[in-house]
Design a protein around this motif. Structure first.
Motif, short mmCIF file in Angstrom:
data_model
loop_
_atom_site.label_atom_id
_atom_site.label_comp_id
_atom_site.label_asym_id
_atom_site.label_seq_id
_atom_site.Cartn_x
_atom_site.Cartn_y
_atom_site.Cartn_z
N TYR A 51 0.86 -1.19 0.00
CA TYR A 51 0.00 0.00 0.00
C TYR A 51 0.89 1.23 0.00
N GLU A 63 0.67 5.77 -0.32
CA GLU A 63 0.09 7.10 -0.57
C GLU A 63 1.25 8.09 -0.54
N TYR A 101 -8.22 12.07 6.71
CA TYR A 101 -7.67 10.72 6.78
C TYR A 101 -8.46 9.92 7.81
N SER A 133 -5.94 7.52 3.76
CA SER A 133 -7.12 8.07 3.09
C SER A 133 -8.09 6.96 2.68
N ASP A 134 -7.59 5.80 2.35
CA ASP A 134 -8.43 4.64 2.02
C ASP A 134 -8.24 3.61 3.13
N GLU A 190 -9.94 1.03 4.24
CA GLU A 190 -10.16 -0.40 3.98
C GLU A 190 -8.96 -1.03 3.25
N ALA A 191 -8.48 -0.38 2.20
CA ALA A 191 -7.32 -0.90 1.47
C ALA A 191 -6.09 -0.92 2.38
#
Length: 145
Positions: A5, A7, A109, A127-128, A130-131
Protein backbone atom coordinates in the motif's frame (compact mmCIF):
# COMPACT_ATOMS: atom_id res chain seq x y z
CA UNK A 1 10.39 -6.25 0.32
CA UNK A 2 7.00 -6.05 -1.37
CA UNK A 3 5.01 -2.82 -1.34
CA UNK A 4 1.40 -3.53 -0.37
CA UNK A 5 0.00 0.00 0.00
CA UNK A 6 1.28 3.48 -0.77
CA UNK A 7 0.09 7.10 -0.57
CA UNK A 8 2.45 9.88 -1.59
CA UNK A 9 0.78 12.64 0.41
CA UNK A 10 0.58 15.02 -2.58
CA UNK A 11 0.98 14.94 -6.32
CA UNK A 12 3.08 17.33 -8.37
CA UNK A 13 0.10 18.95 -10.12
CA UNK A 14 -0.19 21.92 -7.71
CA UNK A 15 3.25 23.08 -8.89
CA UNK A 16 1.66 24.07 -12.21
CA UNK A 17 -0.92 26.39 -10.64
CA UNK A 18 1.29 29.41 -9.80
CA UNK A 19 2.99 29.72 -13.19
CA UNK A 20 -0.37 29.07 -14.91
CA UNK A 21 -2.04 31.90 -12.94
CA UNK A 22 0.84 34.20 -13.84
CA UNK A 23 0.53 33.36 -17.55
CA UNK A 24 -3.23 33.93 -17.39
CA UNK A 25 -2.66 37.29 -15.70
CA UNK A 26 -0.17 38.33 -18.38
CA UNK A 27 -2.52 37.21 -21.14
CA UNK A 28 -5.43 39.09 -19.58
CA UNK A 29 -3.36 42.31 -19.63
CA UNK A 30 -2.51 41.72 -23.28
CA UNK A 31 -6.17 41.04 -24.18
CA UNK A 32 -7.40 44.13 -22.31
CA UNK A 33 -4.84 46.23 -24.14
CA UNK A 34 -2.83 47.39 -21.13
CA UNK A 35 0.91 47.51 -21.15
CA UNK A 36 1.89 44.08 -19.76
CA UNK A 37 3.83 43.98 -16.50
CA UNK A 38 5.97 41.06 -17.58
CA UNK A 39 8.52 41.23 -14.75
CA UNK A 40 5.76 41.39 -12.13
CA UNK A 41 4.07 38.30 -13.60
CA UNK A 42 7.35 36.38 -13.74
CA UNK A 43 8.08 37.22 -10.09
CA UNK A 44 4.48 36.32 -9.14
CA UNK A 45 4.69 32.97 -10.97
CA UNK A 46 8.03 32.11 -9.36
CA UNK A 47 6.80 33.16 -5.91
CA UNK A 48 3.68 31.02 -6.18
CA UNK A 49 5.76 28.14 -7.52
CA UNK A 50 8.12 28.37 -4.52
CA UNK A 51 5.26 28.51 -1.97
CA UNK A 52 3.53 25.56 -3.63
CA UNK A 53 6.78 23.58 -3.77
CA UNK A 54 7.18 24.01 0.00
CA UNK A 55 3.57 22.86 0.51
CA UNK A 56 4.00 19.77 -1.73
CA UNK A 57 7.32 18.88 -0.07
CA UNK A 58 5.75 19.10 3.40
CA UNK A 59 2.76 16.96 2.43
CA UNK A 60 5.00 14.34 0.82
CA UNK A 61 7.22 14.22 3.88
CA UNK A 62 4.61 14.26 6.65
CA UNK A 63 1.57 12.60 5.00
CA UNK A 64 3.21 9.73 3.12
CA UNK A 65 1.82 6.30 4.00
CA UNK A 66 3.52 3.07 2.95
CA UNK A 67 3.02 -0.56 3.89
CA UNK A 68 5.63 -3.09 2.81
CA UNK A 69 6.10 -6.68 3.83
CA UNK A 70 8.50 -5.56 6.59
CA UNK A 71 7.62 -1.95 7.59
CA UNK A 72 4.76 0.50 8.07
CA UNK A 73 5.70 4.09 7.32
CA UNK A 74 3.47 6.95 8.50
CA UNK A 75 4.94 10.34 7.78
CA UNK A 76 8.34 10.41 9.47
CA UNK A 77 7.76 7.31 11.62
CA UNK A 78 8.71 3.76 10.67
CA UNK A 79 7.26 0.75 12.47
CA UNK A 80 8.30 -2.86 11.92
CA UNK A 81 5.44 -5.12 10.86
CA UNK A 82 6.83 -7.70 13.30
CA UNK A 83 5.93 -5.30 16.16
CA UNK A 84 2.21 -5.31 15.22
CA UNK A 85 0.06 -7.82 17.09
CA UNK A 86 -3.36 -7.12 15.58
CA UNK A 87 -5.78 -4.61 14.09
CA UNK A 88 -8.68 -4.40 16.56
CA UNK A 89 -12.10 -3.36 15.26
CA UNK A 90 -13.08 -1.20 18.24
CA UNK A 91 -12.44 2.53 18.25
CA UNK A 92 -9.36 3.90 19.94
CA UNK A 93 -9.65 5.74 23.22
CA UNK A 94 -9.04 9.49 23.29
CA UNK A 95 -5.37 10.27 23.84
CA UNK A 96 -4.11 7.25 21.92
CA UNK A 97 -0.72 7.99 20.36
CA UNK A 98 -0.88 8.78 16.65
CA UNK A 99 1.77 7.34 14.35
CA UNK A 100 3.72 9.83 12.29
CA UNK A 101 4.48 12.30 15.05
CA UNK A 102 1.26 14.34 14.94
CA UNK A 103 -1.05 15.19 17.82
CA UNK A 104 -4.06 13.86 15.92
CA UNK A 105 -4.92 11.98 12.76
CA UNK A 106 -4.49 14.33 9.78
CA UNK A 107 -7.65 15.92 8.44
CA UNK A 108 -9.43 13.92 5.71
CA UNK A 109 -7.67 10.72 6.78
CA UNK A 110 -9.37 7.76 8.46
CA UNK A 111 -7.93 6.35 11.66
CA UNK A 112 -7.03 2.68 11.98
CA UNK A 113 -6.36 1.36 15.51
CA UNK A 114 -3.32 -0.90 15.83
CA UNK A 115 -2.34 -3.05 18.83
CA UNK A 116 1.39 -3.62 19.21
CA UNK A 117 3.02 -6.71 20.66
CA UNK A 118 4.03 -4.83 23.82
CA UNK A 119 0.31 -4.23 24.53
CA UNK A 120 0.14 -0.56 23.60
CA UNK A 121 -2.36 0.78 21.11
CA UNK A 122 -1.58 3.38 18.48
CA UNK A 123 -3.50 5.04 15.68
CA UNK A 124 -2.43 4.56 12.10
CA UNK A 125 -4.14 6.57 9.35
CA UNK A 126 -4.78 6.50 5.61
CA UNK A 127 -7.12 8.07 3.09
CA UNK A 128 -8.43 4.64 2.02
CA UNK A 129 -8.87 2.90 5.36
CA UNK A 130 -10.16 -0.40 3.98
CA UNK A 131 -7.32 -0.90 1.47
CA UNK A 132 -4.82 0.20 4.13
CA UNK A 133 -6.29 -2.21 6.71
CA UNK A 134 -6.26 -5.07 4.17
CA UNK A 135 -2.60 -4.36 3.32
CA UNK A 136 -1.67 -4.26 7.02
CA UNK A 137 -3.52 -7.51 7.72
CA UNK A 138 -1.75 -9.18 4.80
CA UNK A 139 1.64 -7.93 5.99
CA UNK A 140 1.00 -9.02 9.60
CA UNK A 141 -0.28 -12.44 8.47
CA UNK A 142 2.76 -12.98 6.23
CA UNK A 143 5.14 -11.85 8.99
CA UNK A 144 3.88 -14.19 11.70
CA UNK A 145 5.60 -17.58 11.85
Amino acid sequence: MTELYSERGASGWPLVWGPLFAVLGLLSELIIGDRPHTLMWIVTGLGLLWLTAVWVYARRRFLAVRVTSTHLTQGREHLKIADIASLPDEEAKPGTRVLGGGLSVPRKYAEVPVRLKDGTRVLAWASDAEAFRDALRTAVKDCTP
